[in-house]
Write a protein that holds these residues in place. Structure first.
Motif, short mmCIF file in Angstrom:
data_model
loop_
_atom_site.label_atom_id
_atom_site.label_comp_id
_atom_site.label_asym_id
_atom_site.label_seq_id
_atom_site.Cartn_x
_atom_site.Cartn_y
_atom_site.Cartn_z
N LEU A 111 -8.35 11.48 -3.20
CA LEU A 111 -8.83 11.04 -1.93
C LEU A 111 -8.96 10.09 -2.08
O LEU A 111 -8.84 8.26 -2.10
CB LEU A 111 -8.78 11.71 -1.15
N ASP B 288 -2.89 5.08 9.71
CA ASP B 288 -3.50 6.86 9.20
C ASP B 288 -2.60 7.64 8.33
O ASP B 288 -2.76 8.76 8.12
CB ASP B 288 -4.88 6.50 9.96
N GLU C 295 -0.27 7.29 5.90
CA GLU C 295 -1.07 7.43 4.50
C GLU C 295 -1.01 9.08 4.60
O GLU C 295 -0.31 9.62 3.44
CB GLU C 295 -2.43 6.54 4.65
N LEU D 279 1.34 4.17 -2.79
CA LEU D 279 1.01 5.80 -2.86
C LEU D 279 2.48 6.49 -2.83
O LEU D 279 2.22 7.59 -3.06
CB LEU D 279 0.33 5.93 -1.24
N VAL E 44 -8.59 6.42 0.69
CA VAL E 44 -8.06 6.64 2.19
C VAL E 44 -9.17 6.39 3.13
O VAL E 44 -9.94 6.58 2.47
CB VAL E 44 -7.08 7.60 2.00
N SER E 45 -8.66 6.71 4.11
CA SER E 45 -9.66 5.59 5.07
C SER E 45 -10.07 7.15 5.82
O SER E 45 -9.82 8.34 5.05
CB SER E 45 -9.14 5.73 6.80
N ARG F 284 0.80 -1.61 0.22
CA ARG F 284 0.30 0.25 0.05
C ARG F 284 1.40 1.11 -0.05
O ARG F 284 0.70 2.56 -0.74
CB ARG F 284 -1.23 -0.21 1.17
N THR G 121 -7.62 8.73 7.88
CA THR G 121 -6.88 9.08 7.27
C THR G 121 -7.06 11.35 6.52
O THR G 121 -6.50 12.03 6.14
CB THR G 121 -5.88 8.75 5.79
N THR G 122 -7.74 10.91 5.74
CA THR G 122 -8.59 12.20 5.37
C THR G 122 -9.36 13.47 6.11
O THR G 122 -9.18 14.44 6.39
CB THR G 122 -10.15 11.80 4.96
#
Length: 175
Positions: free
Chosen positions: A74, A53, A56, A13, A79-80, A9, A83-84
């Motif tokens: 995003l 998170d 990322e 990214l 992304v979770s 992952r 993370t956002t």
């Protein structure tokens, strides 16, 4: 071993960020995307238990403001929500190009940025503070290496005070 070696992952990214910054180099001649890898590594150096998170977010910390990025990017990267949320918290004020245009950075821009950093520190959002602190640590190192009068002035009036504020927020409020 680099960030990309830790998980497929993270490698994905890094590839996305490298493509977004294809051909861009910093004034030291390094590929621009390497900044994001360094930020993730600095995060892990400080906290080996940093969440996925956070890692990322460290890798993607300029995606929202990048011309080819944004929240849609995003979403496309799946992304979770955490993370956002970290990325929202560390989004700098929109009134200046804080990293890429230090030659034209005004005193008002500096005041706005330091207020943003103080607000982040006061938020108590440890994950976001840790990611932004890692970003600032790399920026401080970068500006020191450039060593120009402008870089050192911006280091002294914005980036080092910002780093100190966030370092104090992490240090004085351990988990």
């Amino acid at each position: 071993m680099g960030i990309s070696d830790l998980s497929p992952r993270y490698a994905e990214l890094v590839e996305v960020v490298a493509a977004m910054h294809d051909g861009a180099h910093d004034p030291l001649g390094r590929p621009r995307y390497e900044h994001f890898e360094r930020v993730a590594q600095l995060l892990l150096d400080r906290d080996p238990n940093a969440s996925e998170d956070q890692i990322e977010a460290a890798l993607l910390h300029d995606v929202i403001t990048h011309p080819t990025g944004g929240f849609a990017k995003l979403e496309a990267l799946s992304v979770s929500s955490e993370t956002t949320e970290i990325l929202r918290k560390i989004l700098p004020p929109p009134n200046a190009k804080y990293y890429s245009d230090i030659e034209n950075f005004t005193a008002d821009d500096n005041k706005d940025y330091l207020n943003y950093i103080r607000g982040l520190a006061a938020s108590g959002h440890r994950a976001a503070i840790a990611v932004k602190l890692a970003d600032l640590e790399d920026t401080v190192s970068y500006l020191q290496a450039i060593g120009s009068e402008t870089a050192l002035k911006q280091l002294a009036r914005q980036y080092e005070p910002s780093r100190q504020i966030l370092d104090a927020a992490i240090t004085t409020n351990p988990q």
